[in-house]
Each structure stands twice: as structure tokens, then as C-alpha cells.
Design a protein around this motif. Structure first.
Motif, PDB file in Angstrom:
ATOM      1  N   SER A 155       0.849  -1.190   0.000  1.00  0.00           N
ATOM      2  CA  SER A 155       0.000   0.000   0.000  1.00  0.00           C
ATOM      3  C   SER A 155       0.884   1.240   0.000  1.00  0.00           C
ATOM      4  O   SER A 155       2.023   1.200   0.468  1.00  0.00           O
ATOM      5  CB  SER A 155      -0.933   0.016   1.218  1.00  0.00           C
ATOM      6  OG  SER A 155      -0.181   0.095   2.417  1.00  0.00           O
TER       7      SER A 155
ATOM      8  N   ARG B 208       0.548   5.871  -0.328  1.00  0.00           N
ATOM      9  CA  ARG B 208      -0.160   7.112  -0.628  1.00  0.00           C
ATOM     10  C   ARG B 208       0.771   8.277  -0.324  1.00  0.00           C
ATOM     11  O   ARG B 208       1.746   8.137   0.418  1.00  0.00           O
ATOM     12  CB  ARG B 208      -1.457   7.236   0.176  1.00  0.00           C
ATOM     13  CG  ARG B 208      -1.281   7.373   1.676  1.00  0.00           C
ATOM     14  CD  ARG B 208      -2.629   7.567   2.346  1.00  0.00           C
ATOM     15  NE  ARG B 208      -2.494   7.735   3.786  1.00  0.00           N
ATOM     16  CZ  ARG B 208      -3.508   8.027   4.603  1.00  0.00           C
ATOM     17  NH1 ARG B 208      -4.727   8.168   4.106  1.00  0.00           N
ATOM     18  NH2 ARG B 208      -3.309   8.169   5.896  1.00  0.00           N
TER      19      ARG B 208
ATOM     20  N   GLU C 198      -4.087   8.193  -3.524  1.00  0.00           N
ATOM     21  CA  GLU C 198      -3.756   6.776  -3.654  1.00  0.00           C
ATOM     22  C   GLU C 198      -4.088   6.338  -5.069  1.00  0.00           C
ATOM     23  O   GLU C 198      -5.043   6.830  -5.672  1.00  0.00           O
ATOM     24  CB  GLU C 198      -4.557   5.930  -2.656  1.00  0.00           C
ATOM     25  CG  GLU C 198      -4.308   6.272  -1.201  1.00  0.00           C
ATOM     26  CD  GLU C 198      -5.150   5.435  -0.261  1.00  0.00           C
ATOM     27  OE1 GLU C 198      -5.253   4.207  -0.497  1.00  0.00           O
ATOM     28  OE2 GLU C 198      -5.726   5.997   0.691  1.00  0.00           O
ATOM     29  N   GLY C 199      -3.279   5.404  -5.602  1.00  0.00           N
ATOM     30  CA  GLY C 199      -3.563   4.931  -6.950  1.00  0.00           C
ATOM     31  C   GLY C 199      -2.382   4.235  -7.586  1.00  0.00           C
ATOM     32  O   GLY C 199      -1.579   3.584  -6.906  1.00  0.00           O
TER      33      GLY C 199
ATOM     34  N   ALA D 254     -11.915  16.510  -3.755  1.00  0.00           N
ATOM     35  CA  ALA D 254     -11.720  15.066  -3.877  1.00  0.00           C
ATOM     36  C   ALA D 254     -12.142  14.576  -5.261  1.00  0.00           C
ATOM     37  O   ALA D 254     -11.432  13.791  -5.912  1.00  0.00           O
ATOM     38  CB  ALA D 254     -12.497  14.341  -2.783  1.00  0.00           C
ATOM     39  N   LYS D 255     -13.290  15.039  -5.740  1.00  0.00           N
ATOM     40  CA  LYS D 255     -13.780  14.620  -7.055  1.00  0.00           C
ATOM     41  C   LYS D 255     -12.900  15.170  -8.174  1.00  0.00           C
ATOM     42  O   LYS D 255     -12.736  14.530  -9.215  1.00  0.00           O
ATOM     43  CB  LYS D 255     -15.231  15.063  -7.234  1.00  0.00           C
ATOM     44  CG  LYS D 255     -16.204  14.358  -6.302  1.00  0.00           C
ATOM     45  CD  LYS D 255     -17.618  14.891  -6.433  1.00  0.00           C
ATOM     46  CE  LYS D 255     -18.231  14.528  -7.766  1.00  0.00           C
ATOM     47  NZ  LYS D 255     -19.654  14.950  -7.842  1.00  0.00           N
TER      48      LYS D 255
ATOM     49  N   THR E  19      -9.748  12.789  -8.594  1.00  0.00           N
ATOM     50  CA  THR E  19     -10.044  11.473  -9.157  1.00  0.00           C
ATOM     51  C   THR E  19     -10.538  11.560 -10.599  1.00  0.00           C
ATOM     52  O   THR E  19     -10.421  10.591 -11.355  1.00  0.00           O
ATOM     53  CB  THR E  19     -11.096  10.736  -8.310  1.00  0.00           C
ATOM     54  OG1 THR E  19     -12.265  11.558  -8.174  1.00  0.00           O
ATOM     55  CG2 THR E  19     -10.545  10.411  -6.931  1.00  0.00           C
TER      56      THR E  19
ATOM     57  N   LYS F 299      -6.828   6.751  -7.836  1.00  0.00           N
ATOM     58  CA  LYS F 299      -7.988   5.904  -7.559  1.00  0.00           C
ATOM     59  C   LYS F 299      -8.753   6.363  -6.322  1.00  0.00           C
ATOM     60  O   LYS F 299      -9.934   6.056  -6.169  1.00  0.00           O
ATOM     61  CB  LYS F 299      -7.545   4.446  -7.378  1.00  0.00           C
ATOM     62  CG  LYS F 299      -6.722   3.908  -8.550  1.00  0.00           C
ATOM     63  CD  LYS F 299      -7.444   4.082  -9.884  1.00  0.00           C
ATOM     64  CE  LYS F 299      -6.609   3.550 -11.045  1.00  0.00           C
ATOM     65  NZ  LYS F 299      -7.251   3.801 -12.359  1.00  0.00           N
ATOM     66  N   LYS F 300      -8.083   7.079  -5.435  1.00  0.00           N
ATOM     67  CA  LYS F 300      -8.736   7.564  -4.223  1.00  0.00           C
ATOM     68  C   LYS F 300      -8.077   8.861  -3.784  1.00  0.00           C
ATOM     69  O   LYS F 300      -6.851   8.955  -3.739  1.00  0.00           O
ATOM     70  CB  LYS F 300      -8.641   6.522  -3.101  1.00  0.00           C
ATOM     71  CG  LYS F 300      -9.298   6.944  -1.791  1.00  0.00           C
ATOM     72  CD  LYS F 300      -9.153   5.844  -0.741  1.00  0.00           C
ATOM     73  CE  LYS F 300      -9.758   6.244   0.593  1.00  0.00           C
ATOM     74  NZ  LYS F 300      -9.598   5.169   1.611  1.00  0.00           N
TER      75      LYS F 300
ATOM     76  N   SER G 258      -8.234  11.662  -0.630  1.00  0.00           N
ATOM     77  CA  SER G 258      -8.738  11.993   0.704  1.00  0.00           C
ATOM     78  C   SER G 258      -8.402  13.450   1.003  1.00  0.00           C
ATOM     79  O   SER G 258      -7.234  13.846   0.945  1.00  0.00           O
ATOM     80  CB  SER G 258      -8.110  11.087   1.767  1.00  0.00           C
ATOM     81  OG  SER G 258      -8.392   9.726   1.506  1.00  0.00           O
TER      82      SER G 258
END
Length: 261
Positions: free
Chosen positions: A60, A62, A92-93, A137-138, A141, A148-149, A151
């Protein structure tokens, strides 16, 4: 014991074992199924140390940018509203190659993250900071397919109006009052002081800076209107005991507020 082997770049980590049984060495290397064993004869009585190489996987990851500060003034005629936030954005991605092979082709620069927050705040930051967090946030992404995420956490500093003024403010919880008393043995009087610290004050208008000396190194332009903010620390000594220190201190603070109105 996990160790790193710089002579085997195709492996990032390995396990180190030690045994006095050569048969166990061969059996353990075979049962792991993750690599070959390399044995060497150690000092007599110590046994057979051997290494089993194991591949490592990035489970993992980020990254992002924090402490992105934004102060925005919302103007409704002469009446202003202050919105101040500190943003943290974590992404994250599909960034594994930047960790494993030094490939930054998919990494969104954290400076870009900071600039994005500043620019989008101009049109989208309101007192409802939740809506701005959603928008940020949008944005990340949808703008970057490898993200992919996203925050986003916004910490807000609230500003209250200073004596209900249209464009002068103070932060809740400030100022912090303090009091001090000193008495010398045998003396009749006690020296008493009062004061405040960490008094955060902001003016969103009617504060300029002009008429200052200039030279060939001066680049700051003059302005008749700008945002002004400061932290006030002040103290005063009482000439005599007060009937009500609370009332007396309030009058002093009200007088101190006058220049900021």
C-alpha cells in the motif's frame, strides 16, 4: 532476520537462517519455493548459515500535501465574512512504479496539489467547507486517471466579529487573559499586573501600506487596502486595587479594540 542484498538487485529482501544440519539447509531451501539457498562453511561448531531470497511487493502507498493554508474574504457590500482553512490532500492509486523503479510519469506533483487547492478555492470555497472538500476530492479522481482515491481533510479556523463590526474579526478563544501579583516581605502594597496574550485580530479592509522608502531592491507595490492580521500581547500595571478587575479589564480591552475598527 530480514536483510537487504545489494548484490542481487532482482530481490529486495531475503531471510537469513542458520542450522547445523546440511540436510535441513537443502530441505528448507526446497520447501520455501521462493528462491535458492546459498550456503557457506562457517567456523567449526557454528553451523551452516544460508540465505533464502524472497521477492518483495509494495502492499500500500499514498502521498500528498498538507498545511495548505487558504484565507478567503467573502464580500457582501461593506459586510465581510472570513473563511480560513488548512487543507490536507492525500492521493492513492497507480504510483507503484515511482517507488520501485523511480518512474515519476504518473506522480502528481505536490506543488500542483497545493496550487489546485488555491485556484479552486477562488470559486468554490464557502463557509460550508464540506462542499469544498467534496469538490477537491472529485477533482483529483476525475482529472487524473491514475488517482484511484483522494482523501481531503479541511481544518477550519473560525473568526468572530469584533464588536459586531463589518470587517474586523477575532478568533474564538482569544485573547488569553493573565494576571500576576508580587509581594515583598514587609511591604504594605502588592504589585498587581493584568494582560492578554495570543489575541488574534484580523481586518479584511481599510488597512493599507504606502509611503515607505524604496530602493532598487524594492518590489512590493503600495496599496491602500489589504488584509491585516496580527497577534496582540499586552500587559498593564495597576496603580491601586480595583473594585472589580473584570470590569476594569473589559474597559481596557475595548479601548485597545478601537484602532482595529
Amino acid at each position: 532476520m530480514a536483510i537487504f542484498d545489494h548484490n542481487r538487485p532482482e530481490w529486495t529482501a531475503c531471510l537469513f537462517y542458520q542450522t547445523t544440519d546440511p540436510a535441513q539447509f537443502n530441505r528448507s531451501a526446497h520447501e520455501t519455493g521462493v528462491g535458492g539457498g546459498v550456503a557457506c562453511r562457517a567456523h567449526q561448531g557454528i553451523g551452516y548459515p544460508f540465505v533464502v531470497y524472497m521477492g518483495a511487493k509494495l502492499s500500500s502507498h499514498r502521498y500528498g500535501k498538507s498545511r495548505i493554508r487558504v484565507v478567503k474574504i467573502l464580500r457582501d457590500g461593506k459586510r465581510h465574512t472570513v473563511v480560513e482553512i488548512s487543507a490536507e490532500v492525500l492521493l492513492e492509486g497507480d504510483f507503484e512504479s515511482s517507488y520501485t523503479s523511480g518512474d515519476n510519469s504518473k506522480v502528481v506533483a505536490t506543488d500542483t496539489v497545493k496550487n489546485t487547492v488555491h485556484i479552486l478555492a477562488k470559486d468554490h470555497l464557502t463557509p460550508e467547507v464540506e462542499k469544498f472538500a467534496v469538490h477537491l476530492a472529485k477533482h483529483f479522481t476525475s482529472q487524473y486517471s491514475q488517482v484511484k482515491k483522494a482523501s481531503v481533510e479541511l481544518s477550519q479556523r473560525v473568526w468572530d466579529r469584533l464588536l459586531h463590526h463589518d470587517h474586523s474579526f477575532t478568533a474564538p478563544g482569544s485573547p488569553v487573559p493573565w494576571a500576576k501579583a508580587e509581594h515583598i516581605q514587609g511591604a504594605k502594597e502588592v504589585a498587581v499586573e493584568s494582560g492578554v496574550r495570543d489575541w488574534l485580530i484580523m481586518k479584511s479592509s481599510q488597512s493599507g501600506f504606502e509611503g515607505y522608502p524604496k530602493c532598487k531592491f524594492t518590489t512590493l507595490p503600495e496599496t491602500q487596502d489589504r488584509i491585516f492580521a496580527t497577534a496582540v500581547m499586552a500587559g498593564w500595571k495597576w496603580a491601586k486595587e480595583q473594585k472589580d478587575y473584570t470590569v476594569a479589564n473589559r474597559k481596557i480591552l475595548e479601548a485597545m479594540m478601537t484602532p482595529f475598527l
